[in-house]
Write an enzyme that holds these catalytic residues in place. Structure first.
Site, PDB file in Angstrom:
ATOM      1  CG  ASN A  14      -3.676 -12.619 -65.267  1.00 39.59           C
ATOM      2  OD1 ASN A  14      -2.428 -13.100 -65.732  1.00 39.59           O
ATOM      3  ND2 ASN A  14      -3.682 -11.258 -65.283  1.00 39.59           N
ATOM      4  CG  LEU A  94      -5.154 -11.309 -49.327  1.00 38.58           C
ATOM      5  CD1 LEU A  94      -4.556 -12.669 -49.642  1.00 38.58           C
ATOM      6  CD2 LEU A  94      -6.795 -11.352 -49.815  1.00 38.58           C
ATOM      7  CG  HIS A 110       3.016  -6.687 -58.750  1.00 40.62           C
ATOM      8  ND1 HIS A 110       2.182  -5.921 -58.449  1.00 40.62           N
ATOM      9  CD2 HIS A 110       4.241  -5.883 -59.434  1.00 40.62           C
ATOM     10  CE1 HIS A 110       2.735  -4.717 -58.492  1.00 40.62           C
ATOM     11  NE2 HIS A 110       3.634  -4.708 -59.228  1.00 40.62           N
ATOM     12  CD  GLU A 148       1.535 -11.323 -41.200  1.00 38.09           C
ATOM     13  OE1 GLU A 148       1.848 -10.178 -40.444  1.00 38.09           O
ATOM     14  OE2 GLU A 148       1.735 -12.473 -40.581  1.00 38.09           O
ATOM     15  CB  ALA A 180       5.334 -11.446 -68.681  1.00 40.13           C
ATOM     16  CD  GLU A 181      -0.104  -9.500 -65.799  1.00 43.78           C
ATOM     17  OE1 GLU A 181      -1.198  -9.834 -65.380  1.00 43.78           O
ATOM     18  OE2 GLU A 181       0.073  -8.147 -66.128  1.00 43.78           O
TER      19      GLU A 181
HETATM   20  C1  GAR Z   1      -3.122  -7.868 -64.070  1.00 43.53           C
HETATM   21  O1  GAR Z   1      -2.227  -7.122 -64.994  1.00 43.53           O
HETATM   22  C2  GAR Z   1      -2.551  -8.157 -62.853  1.00 43.53           C
HETATM   23  O2  GAR Z   1      -1.108  -8.204 -62.938  1.00 43.53           O
HETATM   24  C3  GAR Z   1      -2.877  -6.777 -62.100  1.00 43.53           C
HETATM   25  O3  GAR Z   1      -4.256  -6.318 -62.152  1.00 43.53           O
HETATM   26  C4  GAR Z   1      -4.561  -6.934 -63.716  1.00 43.53           C
HETATM   27  C5  GAR Z   1      -5.722  -7.823 -63.583  1.00 43.53           C
HETATM   28  O4  GAR Z   1      -6.134  -8.177 -65.070  1.00 43.53           O
HETATM   29  N1  GAR Z   1      -2.710  -7.136 -60.591  1.00 43.53           N
HETATM   30  C6  GAR Z   1      -2.174  -6.213 -59.735  1.00 43.53           C
HETATM   31  O5  GAR Z   1      -1.649  -4.939 -60.055  1.00 43.53           O
HETATM   32  C7  GAR Z   1      -1.787  -6.734 -58.288  1.00 43.53           C
HETATM   33  N2  GAR Z   1      -1.090  -5.563 -57.685  1.00 43.53           N
HETATM   34  P1  GAR Z   1      -7.251  -9.274 -65.471  1.00 43.53           P
HETATM   35  O6  GAR Z   1      -8.372  -9.134 -64.596  1.00 43.53           O
HETATM   36  O7  GAR Z   1      -7.525  -9.109 -66.781  1.00 43.53           O
HETATM   37  O8  GAR Z   1      -6.609 -10.544 -65.012  1.00 43.53           O
END
Ligand code: GAR
Length: 198
Positions: A14, A94, A110, A148, A180-181
């Site tokens: 990401n 956090l 997420h 929070e 998506a992400e």
């Molecule tokens: C991603 O899929 C992100 O959405 C998830 O961790 C991964 C990190 O991947 N985050 C969570 O689960 C937060 N609750 P990356 O280091 O390759 O970006």
């Protein structure tokens, strides 16, 4: 220019999507000031260095108590005078002091359609394992402001992704990232940087 800090714990795909979006002009009016990891060996730190972005590790292992770690994390973040903190796979809860101080200045990606498969214990592959166990046909990702609670803040963007026959958690995770992400996280940063999201 929006001063952006990205917090990471792992591979940093990401983070890479954000770096690429800045380079290609999909994100404007924003500068990546620092990448902060809680893990020394996070590959995301290498990605930062390779792109001339300051890379810092604040590891709980270097502090005797959680409070000391939290303070070090706060002090590090404060030192960069950031307008936006992006949690890009940052698997640390956090401290409330931080979320209060930076209210509406922290966003998180997420890997599910919140409020499904979120909250304590839902991170990374575990999210996709649970989604497949329940037999969902559609999943996706969510970008939201951080408050929070865990995954409870106001939602900015969501994007749905289809589950396919024979998916494993790993295959589904990759599809959710690609479809998506890596799209909605850079878009949220651009929209915040350009005053489209307030
Ligand atoms: C991603 O899929 C992100 O959405 C998830 O961790 C991964 C990190 O991947 N985050 C969570 O689960 C937060 N609750 P990356 O280091 O390759 O970006």
């Amino acid at each position: 220019m929006l001063r952006v800090g990205v917090l990471v714990s792992g591979g940093g795909t990401n983070l890479q999507a954000i770096i690429d979006a800045v380079a290609s002009g999909k994100i404007t009016n924003a500068k990546l000031e620092v990448v902060i990891s809680n893990k020394k060996d996070a590959y995301a730190l290498e990605r930062a260095k390779n792109n001339n972005i300051e890379a810092v590790c604040v590891s709980p292992k270097d502090y005797e108590t959680r409070d000391e770690f939290n303070k070090a994390l706060m002090d590090t973040i404060d030192g960069y005078n950031l307008d936006l903190i992006v949690l890009a796979g940052f698997l640390v809860v956090l401290p409330a002091e931080l979320t209060r101080k930076y209210a509406r200045k922290i966003i998180n990606i997420h890997p599910s359609l919140i409020p499904s498969f979120c909250g304590d214990g839902f991170y990374g592959l575990k999210v996709h394992e649970e989604a497949l166990k329940r037999g969902v046909k559609v999943t996706g990702a969510t970008v939201h402001f951080v408050d929070e609670g865990t995954d409870t803040g106001p939602i900015i963007f969501q994007k749905a992704v289809e589950v396919e026959e024979g998916d494993t958690p790993e295959i589904l995770q990759k599809r959710v990232m690609e479809q998506a992400e890596w799209i909605i996280l850079p878009k949220a940063i651009n929209d915040i940087a350009n005053g489209i999201i307030k």
